[in-house]
Design a protein around this motif. Structure first.
Motif, PDB file in Angstrom:
ATOM      1  N   PHE A  11      55.547  39.294  32.792  1.00 38.46           N
ATOM      2  CA  PHE A  11      54.366  39.511  33.654  1.00 38.46           C
ATOM      3  C   PHE A  11      55.071  40.607  34.770  1.00 38.46           C
ATOM      4  O   PHE A  11      54.305  41.498  35.204  1.00 38.46           O
ATOM      5  CB  PHE A  11      54.152  38.415  34.528  1.00 38.46           C
ATOM      6  CG  PHE A  11      52.998  38.703  35.857  1.00 38.46           C
ATOM      7  CD1 PHE A  11      51.582  38.757  35.339  1.00 38.46           C
ATOM      8  CD2 PHE A  11      53.648  38.965  37.114  1.00 38.46           C
ATOM      9  CE1 PHE A  11      50.787  39.052  36.205  1.00 38.46           C
ATOM     10  CE2 PHE A  11      52.621  38.982  37.916  1.00 38.46           C
ATOM     11  CZ  PHE A  11      51.087  39.202  37.686  1.00 38.46           C
ATOM     12  N   VAL A  34      47.023  41.227  36.441  1.00 39.72           N
ATOM     13  CA  VAL A  34      46.441  39.782  36.361  1.00 39.72           C
ATOM     14  C   VAL A  34      45.229  39.843  35.712  1.00 39.72           C
ATOM     15  O   VAL A  34      44.912  38.945  34.792  1.00 39.72           O
ATOM     16  CB  VAL A  34      46.196  39.190  38.009  1.00 39.72           C
ATOM     17  CG1 VAL A  34      45.540  38.007  38.020  1.00 39.72           C
ATOM     18  CG2 VAL A  34      47.515  39.064  38.622  1.00 39.72           C
ATOM     19  N   GLU A  38      44.737  37.827  32.114  1.00 38.83           N
ATOM     20  CA  GLU A  38      43.363  36.562  32.167  1.00 38.83           C
ATOM     21  C   GLU A  38      42.576  36.995  31.060  1.00 38.83           C
ATOM     22  O   GLU A  38      41.988  36.101  30.364  1.00 38.83           O
ATOM     23  CB  GLU A  38      43.288  36.635  33.587  1.00 38.83           C
ATOM     24  CG  GLU A  38      43.866  35.718  34.581  1.00 38.83           C
ATOM     25  CD  GLU A  38      43.400  35.682  35.870  1.00 38.83           C
ATOM     26  OE1 GLU A  38      42.352  36.467  35.985  1.00 38.83           O
ATOM     27  OE2 GLU A  38      43.982  34.810  36.616  1.00 38.83           O
ATOM     28  N   LEU A  44      48.058  31.772  33.762  1.00 41.95           N
ATOM     29  CA  LEU A  44      48.916  32.370  34.675  1.00 41.95           C
ATOM     30  C   LEU A  44      49.606  31.233  35.857  1.00 41.95           C
ATOM     31  O   LEU A  44      49.822  31.460  36.831  1.00 41.95           O
ATOM     32  CB  LEU A  44      48.437  33.758  35.252  1.00 41.95           C
ATOM     33  CG  LEU A  44      48.157  35.020  34.337  1.00 41.95           C
ATOM     34  CD1 LEU A  44      47.603  35.883  35.061  1.00 41.95           C
ATOM     35  CD2 LEU A  44      49.644  35.154  33.726  1.00 41.95           C
ATOM     36  N   ILE A  47      52.948  31.593  36.654  1.00 45.72           N
ATOM     37  CA  ILE A  47      53.488  32.950  37.088  1.00 45.72           C
ATOM     38  C   ILE A  47      53.492  33.164  38.735  1.00 45.72           C
ATOM     39  O   ILE A  47      52.390  32.846  39.096  1.00 45.72           O
ATOM     40  CB  ILE A  47      52.793  33.847  36.055  1.00 45.72           C
ATOM     41  CG1 ILE A  47      52.877  33.577  34.814  1.00 45.72           C
ATOM     42  CG2 ILE A  47      53.084  35.414  36.573  1.00 45.72           C
ATOM     43  CD1 ILE A  47      54.215  33.791  34.378  1.00 45.72           C
ATOM     44  N   LYS A  49      52.396  35.315  40.989  1.00 44.13           N
ATOM     45  CA  LYS A  49      51.708  36.721  41.253  1.00 44.13           C
ATOM     46  C   LYS A  49      52.010  37.458  42.501  1.00 44.13           C
ATOM     47  O   LYS A  49      51.056  37.568  43.555  1.00 44.13           O
ATOM     48  CB  LYS A  49      50.192  36.231  41.042  1.00 44.13           C
ATOM     49  CG  LYS A  49      49.965  35.707  39.619  1.00 44.13           C
ATOM     50  CD  LYS A  49      48.375  35.249  39.359  1.00 44.13           C
ATOM     51  CE  LYS A  49      48.368  34.024  39.985  1.00 44.13           C
ATOM     52  NZ  LYS A  49      48.924  32.685  39.122  1.00 44.13           N
TER      53      LYS A  49
END
Length: 467
Positions: A11, A34, A38, A44, A47, A49
Motif C-alpha cells: 500500500f 485507497v 478498494e 484495507l 492497512i 491509511k
C-alpha cells in the motif's frame, strides 16, 4: 467470498508511486491508492491509511509510520530508568489507540515482545509499569493471540502485587479483558491461574473507584463468553459457576451496584454481567434474594430515559426471570408496567425493543396469570408496535413472535384481541422476510388460530439409514 489482502509495504509503495510518478500531493495520492485497492476488492481494514512521515520530508529517509517510529524509539532504549522511556511508551500507546490498523502493523513488526519486556523490567517501578501495561493493553486490543504464557504470568503477578494501586490494576485488568475477548484458551489459562479471585477482590477493594469497577466487571463478563469460533466447546458455564460459587461474585457485583447507584455507565456494566452469571435456577433466585432484582426495578423506574441502561437492565431481568418464582416477583413488583413504559419510551431503539419483547416473553412463559397482566398493561400492543417499527430487525421479529405465542398458548381468549391489533400481517411479513424467524412465526400463527402451512421436515420415508 473472502476479500484479497495486501501488505502495508504494498500500500505504501502505491502511495509513493502516486506522489513520485504522477506528482500528486500527499492527500490525493493517499485517496487514489485507497480507491484503487478498494475497487479491486482488497480488504484495507488492517492497512494504515496515512502517508508515512518520510514521504513528506525532503530528506531521503526510510519510509515509516508514526506507530513504527514510536516502536523504534522503544527498541533504542536500553533501560526503564531512561527519562524518555515513559514518554515513548505513552506515544506508542497513543498511536495504537488510533485504530486497529496501527495495532496490527505494530504487532507485525514484533511490538509484543518489546512491550512485554518493558512490563517485566518495570514491575518494581510504578510509573514505568503503568505506562508499559497501558501500551500492552492498547496493543492487544483486538489481537488476543499475541498473549503468551509469559504475558499471562506477568498479568497475574501484577494483579497480585499491585492490589492496592487502582491505576496499575486498571491497566492490567484492561489487558486481561482484551486478551480474553474471542480467545477461549486465554480465558481458561487465566482462570486456572487464579484471575477470578484477583478480579473480584479488585471490585471489593476499590469499590468506590467507578472506572476500575466498570473495567473489572466487564472483564469478569468476558470470562463467561463463548465467542471463539475456533473452539467447539468452551468453559463459559463453568467460569460463571466459579465466579458465583467460589468467589461470591453475585454479592460482590450487587454491592458495587449499590455503591454506584448514580453512575449509569457503571450500572449498565454491572447489570450486563449479572445477566451473564444467571446461568442456573438457583443463581437467579440468589440475585433476587441479594437485592439485585429490586435494584433493577428501581433502575428501570428511575433511569428509563437512558436507552443503554434500559437495555442492560432489561437483559438482566430477562436472565433472572428464567426462574419461575422470580417471574412472579418481577410481575408483583410492577415490572410489566415498567417494561412496557420503557418500550414505549424507546420505541425507535432496536435493542430496547428486542429486550423488552424478550422480557415479556419470558414472564409469560408457563404463566397464564402473568399473560393477563401483560395484556392488561399494553404489552401485546407494545410488541406489535415494535415489530411494525423494526421490520428489518430479525431479533425484534423473533422475540415479538415468541411473546405473542406465549401470551395465547394457555390463554386462547387473547387470540382475537391480539389479531385485532394487526399481529397476523406482521407475523406473516416476518415469516416471508426473515429465514431465521420462520419456525417462531409459524408457531405464533398456529397458536393464534391463523391459517399457516406447517412444514413436515422429515417423515421417515423414502430412504434408509443404512445402505
Amino acid at each position: 467470498m473472502a476479500k484479497r489482502r495486501i501488505t502495508q509495504e504494498t500500500f505504501d509503495a502505491a502511495v509513493k508511486e502516486n506522489m513520485e510518478e504522477f506528482e500528486m500531493d500527499a492527500n490525493d495520492a493517499l485517496r487514489d491508492a485507497v480507491e484503487q485497492f478498494e475497487s479491486q476488492g482488497v480488504d484495507l481494514s488492517c492497512i494504515v491509511k496515512a502517508v508515512p512521515a518520510a514521504f513528506t520530508d525532503d530528506k531521503q529517509q526510510e519510509q515509516t509510520h508514526e506507530v513504527l517510529q514510536a516502536l523504534d524509539s522503544l527498541q533504542d532504549s536500553t533501560s526503564v530508568t531512561d527519562a524518555n522511556v515513559v514518554a515513548n511508551l505513552k506515544c506508542f500507546t497513543q498511536q495504537c489507540s488510533l485504530g486497529f490498523a496501527q495495532r496490527y502493523l505494530a504487532a507485525q513488526k514484533d511490538a509484543y515482545p518489546v512491550i512485554l519486556s518493558y512490563c517485566k523490567r518495570s514491575v518494581k517501578q510504578q510509573e514505568a509499569l503503568l505506562a508499559a501495561l497501558s501500551a500492552l493493553a492498547a496493543l492487544t486490543d483486538g489481537q488476543p493471540d499475541l498473549l503468551d504464557s509469559d504475558g499471562q504470568r506477568l498479568l497475574l503477578d501484577v494483579l497480585s502485587k499491585y492490589q492496592a494501586d487502582s491505576s496499575v490494576t486498571h491497566a492490567a485488568v484492561n489487558t486481561v479483558r482484551h486478551c480474553c475477548l474471542k480467545h477461549e484458551q486465554n480465558r481458561q489459562d487465566l482462570v486456572k491461574g487464579g484471575v477470578v479471585p484477583l478480579l473480584t477482590h479488585a471490585v471489593t477493594q476499590h469499590n468506590q473507584c467507578a472506572k476500575l469497577v466498570k473495567e473489572t466487571t466487564a472483564a469478569l463478563r468476558v470470562l463467561t463468553f463463548d465467542d471463539d469460533v475456533r473452539v467447539t466447546f468452551g468453559q463459559a458455564h463453568e467460569h460463571a459457576k466459579i465466579i458465583v460459587l467460589e468467589h461470591n461474585g453475585l454479592k460482590v457485583l450487587i454491592d458495587a451496584a449499590k455503591a454506584h447507584f448514580n453512575d449509569t455507565s457503571v450500572l449498565a456494566e454491572l447489570c450486563s454481567t449479572l445477566s451473564r452469571l444467571a446461568v442456573r435456577n438457583e443463581f437467579c433466585q440468589d440475585i433476587c434474594d441479594l437485592g439485585g432484582l429490586k435494584l433493577m426495578m428501581t433502575l428501570l423506574a428511575d433511569s428509563y430515559e437512558s436507552p443503554e441502561l434500559v437495555r442492560q437492565v432489561l437483559s438482566g431481568i430477562r436472565a433472572v426471570a428464567g426462574n419461575d418464582d422470580v417471574k412472579d416477583a418481577v410481575v408483583n413488583a410492577g415490572g410489566v408496567q415498567l417494561i412496557v413504559i420503557a418500550m414505549n419510551t424507546h420505541m425507535g431503539n432496536t435493542s430496547v425493543s428486542e429486550q423488552g419483547c424478550a422480557c415479556l416473553s419470558v414472564l409469560a412463559l408457563r404463566k397464564p396469570n402473568n399473560s393477563t397482566v401483560i395484556m392488561e398493561n399494553g404489552g401485546a400492543l407494545a410488541a406489535v408496535q415494535a415489530m411494525n417499527t423494526h421490520k428489518d430487525a430479525v431479533n425484534v421479529q423473533k422475540q415479538g413472535c415468541m411473546l405473542l405465542r406465549n401470551l395465547v398458548s394457555r390463554m386462547q381468549n387473547y387470540c382475537q384481541p391480539i389479531l385485532d391489533l394487526g399481529a397476523e400481517a406482521l407475523i406473516a411479513h416476518a415469516l416471508q422476510t426473515h429465514q431465521d424467524c420462520e419456525d417462531l412465526a409459524r408457531a405464533a400463527l398456529r397458536d393464534l388460530g391463523c391459517k399457516v402451512e406447517l412444514r413436515e421436515l422429515w417423515t421417515g420415508k423414502h430412504g434408509s439409514l443404512t445402505n
